[in-house]
Design an enzyme around this catalytic site. Structure first.
Site, short mmCIF file in Angstrom:
data_model
loop_
_atom_site.label_atom_id
_atom_site.label_comp_id
_atom_site.label_asym_id
_atom_site.label_seq_id
_atom_site.Cartn_x
_atom_site.Cartn_y
_atom_site.Cartn_z
N PRO A 1 41.66 38.82 34.98
CA PRO A 1 41.47 39.28 36.48
C PRO A 1 39.93 39.63 36.38
O PRO A 1 38.76 39.65 37.25
CB PRO A 1 42.16 41.27 36.56
N TYR A 2 39.03 39.54 35.45
CA TYR A 2 37.87 39.56 35.40
C TYR A 2 36.96 38.43 36.22
O TYR A 2 36.54 38.08 37.02
CB TYR A 2 37.39 39.97 34.05
N GLY A 3 37.40 37.12 35.34
CA GLY A 3 37.35 35.78 35.84
C GLY A 3 37.63 35.60 37.12
O GLY A 3 37.39 35.03 37.71
#
Length: 391
Positions: A198-200
């Site tokens: 989810p960060y990327g």
């Protein structure tokens, strides 16, 4: 008695009127007086002086960027909600650059569109450096909605405010996590973006929004995708100080230092069965001093109606085991290491091809001695066992 009261009433009314007048006058004078912090000066354009809004400027990377900008004579406004940043870093910067109109700090959350719009309305920004974001891969796997809101939605708020107030230059802090786990190394700017956490994904969504908006505007956009950040200010003024509850999600350098200081019993290395030379992950470690230099060069080279996308790394991959050995040498501590299973969302090997930024921005990483970078950061950590103190 009636006669006496009637004689004194005009005097009393007159005194009240004078007192009210003086109070109102004082309020008006106070409002028009310059803010002792110099904040009011930042509401005006100054010929030849670039005013940069730095979101997340109280954080690790953001504070180092603010330091560099101020050293280079930029005027800076920091906006931070201190959820990850440190007010102690801001106090150090204010002490270093106390001149009126050089630096102001505004406590605000970028998720509050009304507050953000007010900040833009009351200041004259020439450019925005957008660092503010939650930024831990492991945490993003546990709290994906928080990451999409904090990174993607908040970037949209910033862009809307820029559009509404005519701010045309954006330097966006992105990440190599947008590439996911490429089949081919080294990573170039043309490598397909297939994020796996989810960060990327949230960062890529923010990039897409920026790129779509820039197509129909005269914005100058620079997107910097950087790799694993280490190090600290060589003069020892700033460092990395994550909140205690976030240490388990933090950078490997922070974990190594905590182990060396005895804050934690040892270092936990997650994943020893990756297809790499020693079974541990390979990463490209970029010193924070080099990283902020790339941001300043990107700001200098930003041009209207142009988008620049650059990887910021050394081009050299280092395994986790190699990193731990370097950290042991830098700290002089015999760090105990526990090997565990892989961390969800991680990838085996990531390192950059920095030739494009070398060529177009004349930027090259200079702090490429891993042990030396860790030694510089270690000096700050030893003298700041509690970070900057209470936020």
């Amino acid at each position: 008695m009636d006669y006496s009261d009637s004689r004194h009433k005009p005097h009393i009314i007159g005194k009240v009127f004078i007192a009210v007048f003086l109070i109102v006058l004082c309020i008006l004078i106070t409002k028009k007086s310059p803010d002792p912090s110099g904040a009011s000066l930042l509401s005006l354009h100054v010929p030849g002086a670039t005013h940069v809004l730095v979101t997340g400027g109280a954080g690790y990377i953001g504070s180092h960027a603010v330091l560099r900008l101020l050293k280079d004579s930029y005027r800076v406004t920091v906006v931070d909600n201190l959820s990850r940043g440190n007010i102690g870093a801001i106090k150090i910067l204010q002490a270093l650059f106390p001149e009126p109109g050089r630096l102001q700090f505004i406590y605000a959350d970028l998720g509050n569109a009304r507050a953000v719009n007010k900040i833009f309305a009351e200041n004259t920004f020439d450019a925005v450096m957008h660092f503010a974001a939650v930024a831990y891969v492991g945490e993003s796997m546990l709290e994906p909605l928080r990451y999409y809101h904090n990174i993607t939605a908040n970037t949209l708020v910033v862009l809307e405010a820029m559009a509404a107030h005519g701010v045309k230059t954006l330097i966006y802090s992105s990440t190599c996590a947008t590439y996911g786990e490429p089949e081919k190394m080294a990573i170039t700017e043309e490598t397909p973006q297939v994020p796996i956490n989810p960060y990327g994904k949230a960062k890529k969504m923010a990039e897409d929004i920026i790129l779509d908006f820039s197509k129909n505007s005269d914005m100058a956009v620079m997107i910097l995708r950087y790799f694993n950040v280490i190090g600290s200010d060589p003069e020892g003024r700033l460092g990395e100080a994550p909140r205690p509850e976030l240490r388990e999600h933090g950078r490997i350098s922070g974990a190594c230092f905590d182990a060396a200081l005895g804050i934690i019993p040892g270092l936990k290395v997650k994943g020893t069965d990756y297809p790499t030379r020693d079974g541990t992950c390979i990463r490209d470690y970029i010193d924070v001093t080099d990283l902020v230099d790339a941001h300043v060069k990107a700001l200098d080279k930003a041009k209207p109606r142009r988008v620049g996308i650059y990887n910021v790394g050394t081009g050299k991959g280092i395994t986790v085991k190699e990193f731990v050995e370097a950290c042991k040498k830098a700290t002089g501590a015999d760090i105990k290491v526990e090997y565990l299973s892989r961390r969800p969302g991680d990838y085996a090997e990531v390192y950059s091809d920095p030739s494009k930024i070398n060529r177009e921005l004349n930027w090259t990483a200079h702090y490429t001695d891993l042990e030396k970078s860790l030694s510089i950061a270690w000096r700050w950590q030893k003298s700041h066992r509690n970070g900057y103190g209470s936020p």
